[in-house]
Scaffold this motif. Sequence first.
Motif, PDB file in Angstrom:
ATOM      1  N   SER A 107     -24.095-116.323  15.518  1.00  0.00           N
ATOM      2  CA  SER A 107     -24.999-115.184  15.326  1.00  0.00           C
ATOM      3  C   SER A 107     -24.405-114.164  14.368  1.00  0.00           C
ATOM      4  O   SER A 107     -25.087-113.656  13.467  1.00  0.00           O
ATOM      5  N   LEU A 108     -23.130-113.847  14.554  1.00  0.00           N
ATOM      6  CA  LEU A 108     -22.467-112.893  13.670  1.00  0.00           C
ATOM      7  C   LEU A 108     -22.451-113.384  12.228  1.00  0.00           C
ATOM      8  O   LEU A 108     -22.696-112.616  11.286  1.00  0.00           O
ATOM      9  N   LEU A 109     -22.161-114.674  12.030  1.00  0.00           N
ATOM     10  CA  LEU A 109     -22.091-115.237  10.683  1.00  0.00           C
ATOM     11  C   LEU A 109     -23.446-115.203   9.985  1.00  0.00           C
ATOM     12  O   LEU A 109     -23.551-114.768   8.824  1.00  0.00           O
ATOM     13  N   VAL A 110     -24.496-115.649  10.672  1.00  0.00           N
ATOM     14  CA  VAL A 110     -25.835-115.656  10.077  1.00  0.00           C
ATOM     15  C   VAL A 110     -26.307-114.235   9.794  1.00  0.00           C
ATOM     16  O   VAL A 110     -26.917-113.952   8.755  1.00  0.00           O
ATOM     17  N   ASN A 111     -26.034-113.322  10.724  1.00  0.00           N
ATOM     18  CA  ASN A 111     -26.409-111.924  10.539  1.00  0.00           C
ATOM     19  C   ASN A 111     -25.730-111.335   9.305  1.00  0.00           C
ATOM     20  O   ASN A 111     -26.347-110.623   8.504  1.00  0.00           O
ATOM     21  N   TYR A 112     -24.452-111.654   9.116  1.00  0.00           N
ATOM     22  CA  TYR A 112     -23.699-111.149   7.966  1.00  0.00           C
ATOM     23  C   TYR A 112     -24.233-111.735   6.658  1.00  0.00           C
ATOM     24  O   TYR A 112     -24.489-110.992   5.689  1.00  0.00           O
ATOM     25  N   LEU A 113     -24.404-113.045   6.606  1.00  0.00           N
ATOM     26  CA  LEU A 113     -24.890-113.690   5.381  1.00  0.00           C
ATOM     27  C   LEU A 113     -26.312-113.247   5.045  1.00  0.00           C
ATOM     28  O   LEU A 113     -26.659-113.073   3.871  1.00  0.00           O
ATOM     29  N   GLY A 114     -27.137-113.065   6.075  1.00  0.00           N
ATOM     30  CA  GLY A 114     -28.511-112.632   5.841  1.00  0.00           C
ATOM     31  C   GLY A 114     -28.607-111.216   5.301  1.00  0.00           C
ATOM     32  O   GLY A 114     -29.620-110.838   4.699  1.00  0.00           O
ATOM     33  N   SER A 115     -27.560-110.433   5.512  1.00  0.00           N
ATOM     34  CA  SER A 115     -27.553-109.059   4.994  1.00  0.00           C
ATOM     35  C   SER A 115     -27.145-108.993   3.531  1.00  0.00           C
ATOM     36  O   SER A 115     -27.302-107.956   2.888  1.00  0.00           O
ATOM     37  N   LEU A 116     -26.615-110.086   2.997  1.00  0.00           N
ATOM     38  CA  LEU A 116     -26.221-110.152   1.589  1.00  0.00           C
ATOM     39  C   LEU A 116     -27.383-110.679   0.759  1.00  0.00           C
ATOM     40  O   LEU A 116     -27.871-111.787   0.989  1.00  0.00           O
ATOM     41  N   THR A 117     -27.828-109.888  -0.199  1.00  0.00           N
ATOM     42  CA  THR A 117     -29.018-110.235  -0.985  1.00  0.00           C
ATOM     43  C   THR A 117     -28.915-111.606  -1.642  1.00  0.00           C
ATOM     44  O   THR A 117     -29.888-112.375  -1.660  1.00  0.00           O
ATOM     45  N   GLN A 118     -27.752-111.948  -2.160  1.00  0.00           N
ATOM     46  CA  GLN A 118     -27.599-113.197  -2.901  1.00  0.00           C
ATOM     47  C   GLN A 118     -27.687-114.433  -2.013  1.00  0.00           C
ATOM     48  O   GLN A 118     -27.843-115.556  -2.507  1.00  0.00           O
ATOM     49  N   TYR A 119     -27.592-114.244  -0.687  1.00  0.00           N
ATOM     50  CA  TYR A 119     -27.617-115.398   0.218  1.00  0.00           C
ATOM     51  C   TYR A 119     -28.879-115.459   1.084  1.00  0.00           C
ATOM     52  O   TYR A 119     -29.014-116.371   1.907  1.00  0.00           O
ATOM     53  N   GLN A 120     -29.799-114.520   0.921  1.00  0.00           N
ATOM     54  CA  GLN A 120     -30.950-114.451   1.818  1.00  0.00           C
ATOM     55  C   GLN A 120     -31.823-115.704   1.757  1.00  0.00           C
ATOM     56  O   GLN A 120     -32.264-116.219   2.786  1.00  0.00           O
ATOM     57  N   GLN A 121     -32.076-116.206   0.558  1.00  0.00           N
ATOM     58  CA  GLN A 121     -32.911-117.399   0.429  1.00  0.00           C
ATOM     59  C   GLN A 121     -32.234-118.622   1.048  1.00  0.00           C
ATOM     60  O   GLN A 121     -32.879-119.420   1.736  1.00  0.00           O
ATOM     61  N   GLN A 122     -30.920-118.753   0.820  1.00  0.00           N
ATOM     62  CA  GLN A 122     -30.183-119.873   1.391  1.00  0.00           C
ATOM     63  C   GLN A 122     -30.142-119.798   2.914  1.00  0.00           C
ATOM     64  O   GLN A 122     -30.252-120.822   3.594  1.00  0.00           O
ATOM     65  N   VAL A 123     -30.002-118.592   3.447  1.00  0.00           N
ATOM     66  CA  VAL A 123     -29.994-118.418   4.902  1.00  0.00           C
ATOM     67  C   VAL A 123     -31.349-118.805   5.486  1.00  0.00           C
ATOM     68  O   VAL A 123     -31.432-119.493   6.511  1.00  0.00           O
ATOM     69  N   GLU A 124     -32.425-118.380   4.831  1.00  0.00           N
ATOM     70  CA  GLU A 124     -33.783-118.707   5.297  1.00  0.00           C
ATOM     71  C   GLU A 124     -33.985-120.224   5.354  1.00  0.00           C
ATOM     72  O   GLU A 124     -34.461-120.763   6.352  1.00  0.00           O
ATOM     73  N   TRP A 125     -33.625-120.906   4.267  1.00  0.00           N
ATOM     74  CA  TRP A 125     -33.785-122.359   4.236  1.00  0.00           C
ATOM     75  C   TRP A 125     -32.862-123.028   5.245  1.00  0.00           C
ATOM     76  O   TRP A 125     -33.250-123.972   5.938  1.00  0.00           O
TER      77      TRP A 125
END
Length: 262
Positions: free
Chosen positions: A88-106
Amino acid sequence: MLFITILAVGAAIGLIISTTGVGGGVIVLPILTYFFGMNALMAVATANLLSMLMKVTSSYMHFRLGNIPFKRAMIVLGIMLPSTFLASLLVNYLGSLTQYQQQVEWGINALVVAAIIFSLFLFIQRMFFSSPVIAKQITPLAPLNIKALLLPAIAAGVVLGATGVGGGVVVLPLLLRYANLSIKQAIGTSIFTTTLLSGSSALAYMQDGHTDIHLALLLFLGSLISIPLSKWLLIKMPDRVFQYATLFLILCSAFMMLARLF
């Protein structure tokens, strides 16, 4: 009118979660995404909070019905909790970074699909290819093989923390396959453990404001309406009904998430 609709949706979700263990992520994620317009990260965060709230009352109901072997449930919880919280912490952190939002969603959607496929394999194997168990609920539980349970439980914790999916789709088949529980015991134990796991995950996501707390509370309020019906069904319906109902919901979830991914 919107308020009544939200309550009705919450009642339907609560009924599904209480009687099958499925719904915390598998049913809620598509609803939050398609009907409430949330992105994947916000849907996961809100689904975890809603799952925790709904499963508190369901856990109590299953405890009163004798469906939760407490010692075994605590062992499963102890294995899964660290991986759930860290994911949860990892996904939350990556999702907060603009450059990784699309990758996190997929990535979230792809992980949900993988979890559903794995769940179907375990569940179908249990239902159609395992030897029938006689009088399972009135005999002592078979010894728990912790070594066999360890890696699947850690993986299930990662899936739950990263996607909000886990109760019926991953944890329930895992309990049936590796913890030697009956279907009603597995449903009760799945609901109890994922109540606490979803709570830890919800805390991690709430740090950056990804959770729609107001909507989660309204849906939870609606879920309270379905508790008497859930209790009646659990008492009156045979195990096989819950097995087929759970399998049907997992199949529906697979089609919904595949459609979203592709």
